[in-house]
Write a protein that holds these residues in place. Structure first.
Motif, PDB file in Angstrom:
ATOM      1  N   SER A   3       2.265   7.227  -6.634  1.00 13.33           N
ATOM      2  CA  SER A   3       2.368   5.957  -5.938  1.00 13.33           C
ATOM      3  C   SER A   3       2.580   4.929  -6.572  1.00 13.33           C
ATOM      4  O   SER A   3       3.265   3.629  -6.032  1.00 13.33           O
ATOM      5  N   MET A   4       2.106   4.935  -8.024  1.00 12.42           N
ATOM      6  CA  MET A   4       1.720   3.034  -8.602  1.00 12.42           C
ATOM      7  C   MET A   4       3.183   3.658  -9.404  1.00 12.42           C
ATOM      8  O   MET A   4       3.724   2.372  -9.473  1.00 12.42           O
ATOM      9  N   ARG A   5       3.842   4.092  -9.456  1.00 14.44           N
ATOM     10  CA  ARG A   5       5.304   3.835  -9.710  1.00 14.44           C
ATOM     11  C   ARG A   5       6.472   4.048  -8.621  1.00 14.44           C
ATOM     12  O   ARG A   5       6.948   2.928  -9.048  1.00 14.44           O
ATOM     13  N   ASP A   6       6.259   3.971  -7.665  1.00 19.32           N
ATOM     14  CA  ASP A   6       6.401   3.844  -6.209  1.00 19.32           C
ATOM     15  C   ASP A   6       6.408   2.875  -5.812  1.00 19.32           C
ATOM     16  O   ASP A   6       7.220   1.995  -5.496  1.00 19.32           O
ATOM     17  N   GLY A   7       5.542   2.824  -6.008  1.00 17.22           N
ATOM     18  CA  GLY A   7       4.740   1.082  -5.960  1.00 17.22           C
ATOM     19  C   GLY A   7       5.721  -0.729  -6.693  1.00 17.22           C
ATOM     20  O   GLY A   7       5.722  -1.440  -6.133  1.00 17.22           O
ATOM     21  N   ALA A   8       5.496  -0.183  -7.582  1.00 19.43           N
ATOM     22  CA  ALA A   8       6.390  -1.117  -8.621  1.00 19.43           C
ATOM     23  C   ALA A   8       7.810  -0.834  -8.591  1.00 19.43           C
ATOM     24  O   ALA A   8       8.091  -2.333  -8.314  1.00 19.43           O
ATOM     25  N   ALA A   9       8.312   0.205  -8.663  1.00 22.42           N
ATOM     26  CA  ALA A   9       9.505  -0.286  -7.703  1.00 22.42           C
ATOM     27  C   ALA A   9      10.021  -1.138  -6.585  1.00 22.42           C
ATOM     28  O   ALA A   9      11.911  -1.619  -6.658  1.00 22.42           O
ATOM     29  N   ALA A  10       9.252  -1.145  -5.245  1.00 17.77           N
ATOM     30  CA  ALA A  10       9.351  -2.222  -4.766  1.00 17.77           C
ATOM     31  C   ALA A  10       8.991  -2.925  -4.681  1.00 17.77           C
ATOM     32  O   ALA A  10       9.051  -4.057  -3.807  1.00 17.77           O
ATOM     33  N   ALA A  11       8.253  -3.367  -6.042  1.00 20.97           N
ATOM     34  CA  ALA A  11       7.972  -4.261  -5.600  1.00 20.97           C
ATOM     35  C   ALA A  11       8.587  -5.711  -6.134  1.00 20.97           C
ATOM     36  O   ALA A  11       9.805  -5.968  -6.428  1.00 20.97           O
ATOM     37  N   ALA A  12       8.325  -7.105  -5.461  1.00 16.87           N
ATOM     38  CA  ALA A  12       9.714  -7.865  -4.853  1.00 16.87           C
ATOM     39  C   ALA A  12       9.549  -8.682  -6.097  1.00 16.87           C
ATOM     40  O   ALA A  12      10.004  -9.896  -6.316  1.00 16.87           O
ATOM     41  N   VAL A  66       0.458  -1.272  -0.194  1.00 16.62           N
ATOM     42  CA  VAL A  66      -0.315   0.132   0.203  1.00 16.62           C
ATOM     43  C   VAL A  66       1.106   1.225   0.092  1.00 16.62           C
ATOM     44  O   VAL A  66       1.433   1.188   0.529  1.00 16.62           O
ATOM     45  N   VAL A  67       0.320   1.897  -1.695  1.00 26.47           N
ATOM     46  CA  VAL A  67       1.587   3.486  -1.044  1.00 26.47           C
ATOM     47  C   VAL A  67       0.513   4.430  -0.349  1.00 26.47           C
ATOM     48  O   VAL A  67      -0.396   4.846  -1.169  1.00 26.47           O
ATOM     49  N   ASP A  68       1.057   4.630   0.287  1.00 19.14           N
ATOM     50  CA  ASP A  68       0.250   5.751   1.040  1.00 19.14           C
ATOM     51  C   ASP A  68       0.298   7.542   0.494  1.00 19.14           C
ATOM     52  O   ASP A  68       1.784   7.803   1.194  1.00 19.14           O
ATOM     53  N   ASP A  69      -0.829   8.178   0.121  1.00 17.17           N
ATOM     54  CA  ASP A  69      -0.018   9.701  -0.228  1.00 17.17           C
ATOM     55  C   ASP A  69      -0.595  10.633   0.644  1.00 17.17           C
ATOM     56  O   ASP A  69      -0.836  11.570   0.428  1.00 17.17           O
ATOM     57  N   SER A  70      -0.016  10.458   1.967  1.00 12.06           N
ATOM     58  CA  SER A  70      -0.208  10.960   2.881  1.00 12.06           C
ATOM     59  C   SER A  70      -1.732  11.695   2.604  1.00 12.06           C
ATOM     60  O   SER A  70      -1.738  12.535   3.652  1.00 12.06           O
ATOM     61  N   SER A  71      -2.228  10.151   3.335  1.00  9.92           N
ATOM     62  CA  SER A  71      -3.334  10.468   4.311  1.00  9.92           C
ATOM     63  C   SER A  71      -3.550  11.159   5.398  1.00  9.92           C
ATOM     64  O   SER A  71      -2.784  10.999   6.234  1.00  9.92           O
ATOM     65  N   ILE A  72      -4.631  12.246   5.688  1.00  5.75           N
ATOM     66  CA  ILE A  72      -4.688  12.406   6.659  1.00  5.75           C
ATOM     67  C   ILE A  72      -5.657  11.635   7.960  1.00  5.75           C
ATOM     68  O   ILE A  72      -6.504  12.125   8.694  1.00  5.75           O
ATOM     69  N   ASP A  73      -6.283  10.336   7.076  1.00  6.62           N
ATOM     70  CA  ASP A  73      -7.587   9.889   8.482  1.00  6.62           C
ATOM     71  C   ASP A  73      -6.233   8.043   8.525  1.00  6.62           C
ATOM     72  O   ASP A  73      -5.355   8.287   8.337  1.00  6.62           O
TER      73      ASP A  73
END
Length: 496
Positions: A91-100, A60-67
């Motif tokens: 967020s989508m780009r960061d998630g792809a980069a982190a994917a194992a 889950v790539v959190d886009d600086s949620s306030i909840d």
């Protein structure tokens, strides 16, 4: 393989003389969920993804949620990252980069009521090497931005992708090696951009049906911004591909205009309403016929009357010949006639009362959408379904396109166009809740089958005695009769 953007993309392609069988799908994919203030649904979405046998990890790539999105996602078993910058694309780009894992599946954070196994279904075309980039297909049609912006633009600039049902859908599966070569737009255009970049890079695309889909709708102001972003991205990719020309832009706007006449778009406007009113236009809403008024306005009345008297022509042939009479007529003349035609007394009040009573109100006309849509707005109805004339540079080219909603189902032996087929489209709409009550109002023989199929059928100023001989059809002398009936039925339902 070198893409049109200059970078080299390594993708596996299916050979025509060889059949690939899926490999073991267990724990093969990284599921990435971009999320911004999704505390309401994120726990369930993470749990859903983890329950799929194809899921190896959930990010889950959190886009600086306030909840509490990040906390709830972590508690549900997801790996939680903070996005490198605001925006779904980052967020989508960061998630792809982190994917194992080599297979990456994107889900939205507000999904609900998904059928089991969607992650597996999306991965299978990648596993059997028949695709490198997979889009989810769901429901009958897309939302307003999809139908009115994305699809018409793709049809003009990228016609080879016009078959896609959900080009803007955020549920995607792709190879990580491909994703790392693509551009992730910052705004709402990210999904369209990824699709077009993958296509232009030579990746093999596929679409997988995942059934029905429920998610939170966008506010109206966000839809406007989304449409602008999607348009910008498609224009940009068309320019890079050498496909952006003035003639295409004009054709694109004409295509967008025609989309509003499609049944798929109209069904998206129902929004849970169970009751429906279908109104004929010529002779019912308006005492006169639009084609006749336009012919008088353009000096074609004699030629039109000759065509109307030609009885051996079928309905489609006659309609096409009439359309040819208006070749070279400017669009403004069509609109002017529609704006000045007389509306029967009581129509507007009936439409307003019906909508207040929960009915969806629409015009179903054998005439032209360019006129029917203006009449729709004049009487404050929800939609208009009619046939479309095409315009080139705002001038009619005389070509008529029969609205597919008027055509019978492929399994139906009847081949003629009929308004009753429009009614059937609503009855067979799988969107819940179903349509339960249909009123229809007409005046002529071409309305008869629609009237027969309606729950409550009415005729006004009937042109043939046969209409009055039909059981279940009620004669009204004015639309105020229907207003009184609506008020009566509303009071009856309150008492019961």
């Amino acid at each position: 393989m070198k893409s049109k953007y200059g970078h080299r993309v390594s993708v596996k392609r299916q050979k025509s003389n060889r059949i690939y069988l899926p490999r073991e799908a267990n724990a093969c994919a990284s599921v990435v969920i971009p999320a911004l203030n999704e505390a309401k649904r994120i726990r369930e979405v993470v749990a859903y993804a983890l329950a799929d046998p194809a899921t190896a990890e959930v990010i889950v790539v959190d886009d600086s949620s306030i909840d509490n999105t990040a906390i709830l996602a972590q508690q549900a078993g997801a790996q939680v990252l903070t996005s490198s910058m605001l925006g779904k694309g980052a967020s989508m780009r960061d998630g792809a980069a982190a994917a194992a894992h080599d297979l990456v599946v994107y889900l939205d954070g507000d999904l609900r009521n998904l059928r089991p196994g969607i992650v597996t279904s999306l991965c299978l075309p990648l596993l059997n090497e028949s695709a490198d980039f997979v889009k989810a297909r769901f429901g009958r049609g897309g939302g307003r931005v999809t139908e009115l912006t994305a699809k018409p633009m793709l049809k003009v600039f990228f016609p080879e992708l016009a078959y896609l049902s959900q080009p803007l859908g955020g549920i995607i599966a792709a190879r990580k090696c491909l994703l790392q070569t693509l551009s992730f737009e910052d705004g709402y255009g990210v999904d369209a951009g990824l699709l077009l970049d993958a296509h232009l890079a030579g990746a093999h695309l596929a679409e997988v049906d995942i059934g029905s889909l429920e998610h939170d709708s966008q506010p109206l102001q966000d839809l406007s911004l989304m449409a602008n972003e999607v348009s910008r991205v498609i224009f940009n990719r068309a320019k890079l591909a050498g496909r952006l020309h003035v003639e295409q832009v004009i054709a694109m706007y004409e295509s967008q205009r025609q989309v509003a006449a499609s049944i798929d778009y109209v069904l998206t406007l129902r929004k849970g309403r169970r009751s429906l009113v279908l109104l004929d236009m010529d002779g019912t809403i308006t005492p006169s016929r639009f084609a006749l008024e336009l012919a008088r306005n353009t000096g074609n009345e004699t030629a039109l009357m000759q065509l109307l008297d030609t009885r051996h022509d079928d309905a489609i042939t006659r309609s096409e010949r009439i359309a040819e009479l208006f070749r070279f007529v400017h669009k403004q003349q069509f609109e002017q006639v529609a704006r000045t035609m007389e509306i029967r007394p009581g129509v507007i009040e009936f439409v307003k009362q019906a909508r207040r009573a929960g009915f969806m109100v629409g015009i179903v006309s054998d005439s032209y959408f360019v006129a029917a849509d203006i009449i729709r707005r004049r009487i404050f109805a929800d939609f208009a379904l009619a046939h479309t004339l095409t315009f080139e540079g705002s001038v009619c080219n005389g070509q008529l396109q029969i609205n597919p909603a008027f055509l019978p189902d492929e399994s139906d032996a009847v081949t003629s166009i009929c308004k009753s087929n429009v009614l059937r489209c609503f009855l067979t709409d799988k969107t819940l809740p179903p349509v339960e009550l249909i009123w229809a109002v007409g005046d002529n023989l071409n309305d008869l089958e629609m009237l027969r199929l309606a729950d409550n059928a009415f005729v006004i100023d009937p042109k043939l005695p046969k209409l009055l001989e039909e059981p279940g059809i009620t004669l009204i002398t004015e639309f105020n009769d229907l207003v009184e009936l609506l008020v009566y039925e509303a009071s009856e339902s309150m008492e019961s």
